[in-house]
Scaffold this active site. Structure first.
Site: not given
Length: 163
Positions: A129, A91, A42, A18
């Site tokens: 993450s 990614r 989430k 990030h």
């Protein structure tokens, strides 16, 4: 350079991937607003304000970057912020299909918002993450994936939970 960019995400926690994208976006656009989503669906590890605080600490010294918290529809935030560019990170190829769908929906809802996709540096490509939290949860060393303040916050979080 005159465009204002918005980089939204949960950032739970902010990773070196990030941070890499934020710094690179700051070099491309006159202003970058990093928008930390509340996203209760989430079930984030860190409260929204703590994620904002960690991001502010990590990107300290980048003058054209602002970190804010938000909830609600992303295109509404983009309009409110008068952002014309949406930064998204890719990614892997698997990310592209989902991001393409989001970009198409956002374009339909706010035609003036253009999505720009950035790929992380090779050493950050596999970092997520979710993986960082999993390693930290089991007492692993995450210092190569996140800033020192984030590694400390993760360690404290999981120690306080008795994990």
């Amino acid at each position: 350079m005159g465009h204002k960019a918005l980089y939204p995400g949960t950032f739970d926690p902010v990773t070196n991937g990030h941070t890499d994208l934020i710094r690179r976006a700051a070099g491309l656009f006159s202003e970058v607003v990093v928008a930390v989503a509340a996203n209760p669906s989430k079930q984030p590890c860190f409260a929204q304000q703590q994620r904002v605080d960690l991001l502010n600490e990590v990107i300290q010294g980048v003058p054209n970057v602002t970190v804010i918290g938000f909830s609600g529809l992303l295109v509404d935030l983009a309009k409110q912020q008068q952002a014309t560019v949406l930064i998204r990170g890719l990614r892997a190829v698997a990310d592209f299909e989902y991001e393409y769908q989001l970009a198409s929906m956002n374009r339909r809802l706010y035609p003036d918002l253009e999505s720009v996709f950035l790929t992380p540096l090779e050493e950050n490509r596999f970092i997520s993450s979710t993986l960082v939290k999993e390693v930290a949860l089991h007492g692993g060393d995450v210092s190569q994936f996140v800033a020192p303040s984030v590694a400390t916050a993760l360690s404290q979080k999981f120690q306080s939970q008795g994990k």
